[in-house]
Design a protein around this motif. Structure first.
Motif, mmCIF file in Angstrom:
data_model
loop_
_atom_site.group_PDB
_atom_site.id
_atom_site.type_symbol
_atom_site.label_atom_id
_atom_site.label_comp_id
_atom_site.label_asym_id
_atom_site.label_seq_id
_atom_site.Cartn_x
_atom_site.Cartn_y
_atom_site.Cartn_z
ATOM 1 N N VAL A 78 0.708 -1.166 0.012
ATOM 2 C CA VAL A 78 -0.037 -0.091 -0.054
ATOM 3 C C VAL A 78 0.790 1.091 0.019
ATOM 4 C CG1 VAL A 78 -1.766 1.216 1.222
ATOM 5 C CG2 VAL A 78 -1.884 -1.055 1.420
ATOM 6 N N THR A 79 0.531 2.240 -0.771
ATOM 7 C CA THR A 79 1.286 3.279 -0.935
ATOM 8 C C THR A 79 0.542 4.636 -0.676
ATOM 9 O OG1 THR A 79 2.946 2.712 -2.481
ATOM 10 C CG2 THR A 79 2.562 5.059 -2.221
ATOM 11 N N ALA A 80 0.562 5.278 0.316
ATOM 12 C CA ALA A 80 -0.053 6.667 0.705
ATOM 13 C C ALA A 80 0.103 7.637 -0.182
ATOM 14 C CB ALA A 80 -0.089 6.904 2.168
ATOM 15 N N THR A 81 -0.814 8.202 -0.886
ATOM 16 C CA THR A 81 -0.390 9.258 -1.781
ATOM 17 C C THR A 81 -1.097 10.750 -1.404
ATOM 18 O OG1 THR A 81 -2.664 8.954 -3.149
ATOM 19 C CG2 THR A 81 -0.659 7.738 -3.755
ATOM 20 N N SER A 82 -1.721 10.807 -0.200
ATOM 21 C CA SER A 82 -2.181 12.182 0.371
ATOM 22 C C SER A 82 -2.438 11.751 1.756
ATOM 23 C CB SER A 82 -3.438 12.632 -0.313
ATOM 24 O OG SER A 82 -4.581 11.816 -0.221
ATOM 25 N N VAL A 83 -2.499 12.838 2.536
ATOM 26 C CA VAL A 83 -2.801 12.810 3.962
ATOM 27 C C VAL A 83 -3.638 14.148 4.440
ATOM 28 C CG1 VAL A 83 -1.971 13.065 6.313
ATOM 29 C CG2 VAL A 83 -0.800 11.238 4.681
ATOM 30 N N ARG A 84 -4.886 13.871 4.931
ATOM 31 C CA ARG A 84 -5.615 15.053 5.342
ATOM 32 C C ARG A 84 -5.620 15.203 6.960
ATOM 33 N NH1 ARG A 84 -11.293 14.236 3.091
ATOM 34 N NH2 ARG A 84 -10.496 15.143 1.351
ATOM 35 N N LEU A 85 -5.323 16.381 7.360
ATOM 36 C CA LEU A 85 -5.448 16.565 8.927
ATOM 37 C C LEU A 85 -6.716 17.535 8.925
ATOM 38 C CD1 LEU A 85 -1.744 16.972 9.511
ATOM 39 C CD2 LEU A 85 -2.883 14.886 9.758
ATOM 40 N N THR A 86 -7.486 17.369 10.287
ATOM 41 C CA THR A 86 -8.622 17.889 10.670
ATOM 42 C C THR A 86 -8.312 18.346 11.923
ATOM 43 O OG1 THR A 86 -9.860 16.457 9.413
ATOM 44 C CG2 THR A 86 -10.998 17.641 10.772
ATOM 45 N N ALA A 87 -8.553 19.611 11.959
ATOM 46 C CA ALA A 87 -8.111 20.370 13.225
ATOM 47 C C ALA A 87 -9.607 20.286 14.243
ATOM 48 C CB ALA A 87 -8.108 21.967 12.985
ATOM 49 N N GLY A 88 -9.529 20.163 15.615
ATOM 50 C CA GLY A 88 -10.289 20.099 16.495
ATOM 51 C C GLY A 88 -9.679 21.151 17.631
ATOM 52 N N GLY A 89 -10.591 21.266 18.684
ATOM 53 C CA GLY A 89 -10.162 22.165 19.549
ATOM 54 C C GLY A 89 -10.715 23.499 19.286
ATOM 55 N N THR A 90 -9.962 24.475 20.122
ATOM 56 C CA THR A 90 -10.589 25.877 20.164
ATOM 57 C C THR A 90 -9.670 27.127 19.340
ATOM 58 O OG1 THR A 90 -9.639 26.419 22.309
ATOM 59 C CG2 THR A 90 -11.819 25.379 22.329
ATOM 60 N N ALA A 91 -8.768 26.844 18.765
ATOM 61 C CA ALA A 91 -7.918 27.831 18.000
ATOM 62 C C ALA A 91 -8.747 28.405 16.916
ATOM 63 C CB ALA A 91 -6.629 27.069 17.473
ATOM 64 N N ALA A 92 -8.819 29.554 16.685
ATOM 65 C CA ALA A 92 -9.422 30.295 15.606
ATOM 66 C C ALA A 92 -8.649 30.185 14.507
ATOM 67 C CB ALA A 92 -9.556 31.729 15.895
ATOM 68 N N LEU A 93 -9.080 29.427 13.366
ATOM 69 C CA LEU A 93 -8.314 29.332 12.236
ATOM 70 C C LEU A 93 -8.763 30.285 11.200
ATOM 71 C CD1 LEU A 93 -8.577 25.367 12.058
ATOM 72 C CD2 LEU A 93 -6.669 26.861 13.038
ATOM 73 N N PRO A 94 -8.153 30.734 10.244
ATOM 74 C CA PRO A 94 -6.769 30.875 10.342
ATOM 75 C C PRO A 94 -5.855 31.783 11.031
ATOM 76 C CG PRO A 94 -7.223 31.828 8.311
ATOM 77 C CD PRO A 94 -8.601 31.633 9.130
ATOM 78 N N THR A 95 -6.511 32.547 12.068
ATOM 79 C CA THR A 95 -5.933 33.761 12.614
ATOM 80 C C THR A 95 -4.712 33.262 13.882
ATOM 81 O OG1 THR A 95 -7.553 33.813 13.965
ATOM 82 C CG2 THR A 95 -7.659 35.256 12.038
ATOM 83 N N GLU A 96 -5.159 32.265 14.445
ATOM 84 C CA GLU A 96 -4.321 31.827 15.599
ATOM 85 C C GLU A 96 -3.139 30.617 15.189
ATOM 86 O OE1 GLU A 96 -7.118 32.758 19.384
ATOM 87 O OE2 GLU A 96 -7.153 31.075 18.665
ATOM 88 N N VAL A 97 -3.762 30.020 14.322
ATOM 89 C CA VAL A 97 -2.698 28.742 13.585
ATOM 90 C C VAL A 97 -2.858 28.986 12.226
ATOM 91 C CG1 VAL A 97 -2.240 26.549 13.464
ATOM 92 C CG2 VAL A 97 -2.922 27.371 15.573
ATOM 93 N N ASP A 98 -1.747 29.541 11.545
ATOM 94 C CA ASP A 98 -1.920 29.855 10.221
ATOM 95 C C ASP A 98 -1.246 28.829 9.333
ATOM 96 O OD1 ASP A 98 0.858 30.378 10.659
ATOM 97 O OD2 ASP A 98 0.622 32.576 9.727
ATOM 98 N N GLN A 99 -0.496 27.926 9.654
ATOM 99 C CA GLN A 99 0.313 27.011 8.834
ATOM 100 C C GLN A 99 0.675 25.570 9.467
ATOM 101 O OE1 GLN A 99 4.900 27.247 8.066
ATOM 102 N NE2 GLN A 99 4.000 28.352 6.453
ATOM 103 N N VAL A 100 0.418 24.555 8.813
ATOM 104 C CA VAL A 100 0.700 23.188 8.996
ATOM 105 C C VAL A 100 1.594 22.598 8.237
ATOM 106 C CG1 VAL A 100 -0.623 20.964 9.710
ATOM 107 C CG2 VAL A 100 -1.852 23.109 9.705
ATOM 108 N N LYS A 101 2.420 21.957 8.849
ATOM 109 C CA LYS A 101 3.378 21.060 8.172
ATOM 110 C C LYS A 101 3.284 19.686 8.463
ATOM 111 C CE LYS A 101 7.068 24.667 8.071
ATOM 112 N NZ LYS A 101 8.234 25.030 8.406
ATOM 113 N N LEU A 102 3.605 18.640 7.443
ATOM 114 C CA LEU A 102 3.923 17.184 7.964
ATOM 115 C C LEU A 102 5.114 16.622 7.813
ATOM 116 C CD1 LEU A 102 2.138 14.613 8.330
ATOM 117 C CD2 LEU A 102 1.967 14.448 5.726
ATOM 118 N N TYR A 103 5.868 16.042 8.567
ATOM 119 C CA TYR A 103 7.091 15.628 8.752
ATOM 120 C C TYR A 103 6.951 14.130 8.936
ATOM 121 C CZ TYR A 103 9.409 20.122 9.070
ATOM 122 O OH TYR A 103 9.817 21.350 8.830
#
Length: 142
Positions: A63-88
């Motif tokens: 199996v080869t993963a070709t994409s990953v989707r991350l979904t935000a939860g919690g209380t941070a206001a997006l995109p003003t309080e968290v403006d960028q996500v990186k995957l490592y």
């Protein structure tokens, strides 16, 4: 101080399940660690909010993963309080985020107002058929 962005639930999805639709193997997505609730300092980069794993847990089809989707939860206001996500990828599987050692996957993604998901596409992540998980980090900038 910023509120903590928590990424919960279905942590990662592969192109709506298409990555293994024709495979007889079962892929397990598991949270490896998430930080506790709290506040984040403003204007801070590379804050780890998630570590998760992908593993083939049943079957021997590749199996080869070709994409990953991350979904935000919690209380941070997006995109003003968290403006960028990186995957490592936790390249050495040492459970320590090290920007000099761990491998960035794709480019940094931003949340669009009203949308709590980011997608990392164009990936080529073959999973081990021996069941050994691959570990990944979700990292944000506040």
């Amino acid at each position: 101080m910023k509120r903590l962005l928590t990424i919960l639930g279905a942590l990662a999805l592969f192109g709506a399940g298409e990555a293994w639709a024709d495979s007889a193997s079962t892929v397990t997505i598991a949270a490896a660690s998430t930080p506790g609730g709290g506040e984040l300092d403003a204007n801070t980069s590379n804050l780890v909010v998630l570590r998760f794993s992908l593993a083939i847990t049943n079957g021997t089809d590749g199996v080869t993963a070709t994409s990953v989707r991350l979904t935000a939860g919690g209380t941070a206001a997006l995109p003003t309080e968290v403006d960028q996500v990186k995957l490592y990828e936790d390249s050495d599987s040492d459970n320590i985020f090290d920007i000099d050692t761990d491998t960035p996957l794709g480019s940094a993604q931003t949340f669009v107002s009203g949308n709590r998901t980011v997608n990392f596409t164009g990936l080529n992540l073959p999973l081990n058929t021996n069941g050994t998980p691959r570990y990944f980090w979700g990292v944000v900038r506040s």
